[in-house]
Design a protein around this motif. Structure first.
Motif, PDB file in Angstrom:
ATOM      1  N   SER A   1       0.591  25.101  54.512  1.00 24.89           N
ATOM      2  CA  SER A   1      -0.354  24.681  55.547  1.00 24.89           C
ATOM      3  C   SER A   1       0.368  23.959  56.684  1.00 24.89           C
ATOM      4  O   SER A   1       0.929  22.881  56.478  1.00 24.89           O
TER       5      SER A   1
ATOM      6  N   PHE B   1      -8.038  28.337  46.934  1.00 23.22           N
ATOM      7  CA  PHE B   1      -8.849  29.364  47.587  1.00 23.22           C
ATOM      8  C   PHE B   1      -9.574  30.232  46.557  1.00 23.22           C
ATOM      9  O   PHE B   1     -10.738  30.586  46.732  1.00 23.22           O
TER      10      PHE B   1
ATOM     11  N   ASN C   1     -12.750  30.240  49.183  1.00 25.68           N
ATOM     12  CA  ASN C   1     -12.348  29.975  50.568  1.00 25.68           C
ATOM     13  C   ASN C   1     -11.249  30.941  50.995  1.00 25.68           C
ATOM     14  O   ASN C   1     -10.630  31.611  50.156  1.00 25.68           O
TER      15      ASN C   1
ATOM     16  N   SER D   1      -7.927  31.438  54.119  1.00 31.06           N
ATOM     17  CA  SER D   1      -7.101  30.749  55.109  1.00 31.06           C
ATOM     18  C   SER D   1      -7.729  30.896  56.489  1.00 31.06           C
ATOM     19  O   SER D   1      -8.456  31.870  56.751  1.00 31.06           O
TER      20      SER D   1
ATOM     21  N   GLY E   1      -9.223  23.070  50.602  1.00 27.42           N
ATOM     22  CA  GLY E   1      -8.123  23.474  51.471  1.00 27.42           C
ATOM     23  C   GLY E   1      -7.096  22.365  51.561  1.00 27.42           C
ATOM     24  O   GLY E   1      -7.184  21.352  50.863  1.00 27.42           O
TER      25      GLY E   1
END
Length: 202
Positions: free
Chosen positions: A12, A44, A49, A51, A173
């Motif tokens: 990230s 994720f 979720n 990116s 995240g």
């Protein structure tokens, strides 16, 4: 003093930018951030979720605005040396396992600094085992020892456990921060993180 945690994955860029700002918050508050390695891909999967690169694909205007906000953050904190990784997305499984190994070997802080440097300041394709090994050697670290320990089952299990616990506490995240039981997501919440530390101290 509050317990402050930074749940991070080297993949990230926003976690990297947060990493660069955290020392200033620590100096101002006296708090110490506990860095918790988690696997973003696992988060994720657990949450459904995706990116930002995936979720914003094909959307008009929003990606440009996100770039603008990132540039504002960089300028606000006088950050230099940040570069987009041309190999992004990079599979960070080996990197994150090695982070767990580095803590066991007593070189965690140095490893984190160097892994972030090789990912986002002097970017490399760190999911290539030869490139990762060379990068660690370039940083003066014992690549053989680190990467061998990273393959130990107990290290793999610890990373999985970190990821599961983080998910159960609300993570979706990276970067995610916890001040005691309060959760904050994103580099743009660092001001609120600092305020929460201050309230706890008072």
């Amino acid at each position: 003093m509050s317990k402050v945690e930074f749940h991070f994955d080297f993949g990230s860029p926003n976690a990297y930018l947060s990493h660069l700002v955290i020392p200033d918050i620590e100096r101002r508050t006296g708090a110490r951030f506990d860095y918790v390695p988690v696997l973003l891909g696992g988060i994720f999967k657990l949450t459904g979720n995706r990116s930002p690169a995936e979720s914003m694909a094909g959307i008009k205007n929003k990606p440009d605005y996100q770039k603008l906000e990132t540039q504002r953050f960089i300028e606000r904190h006088a950050i230099t040396g940040f570069r987009a990784n041309p190999f992004f997305p990079v599979n960070t499984l080996a990197l994150m396992r090695a982070a767990v190994a580095a803590r066991r070997l007593g070189v965690f802080e140095r490893y984190v600094d160097e892994a972030y440097r090789h990912m986002w300041s002097d970017p490399k394709k760190l999911d290539d085992p030869a490139v990762l090994r060379a990068a660690l050697a370039d940083s003066g670290m014992d690549a053989d020892r680190l990467l061998t320990l990273a393959q130990a089952q107990e290290v793999k299990d610890e990373l999985l456990a970190n990821t599961q616990r983080s998910f159960e506490r609300g993570t979706f995240g990276s970067p995610t921060f916890f001040v005691d039981r309060q959760i904050f997501f994103g580099k743009d919440r660092l001001r609120e993180v600092e305020e929460a530390i201050g309230r706890s101290a008072a």
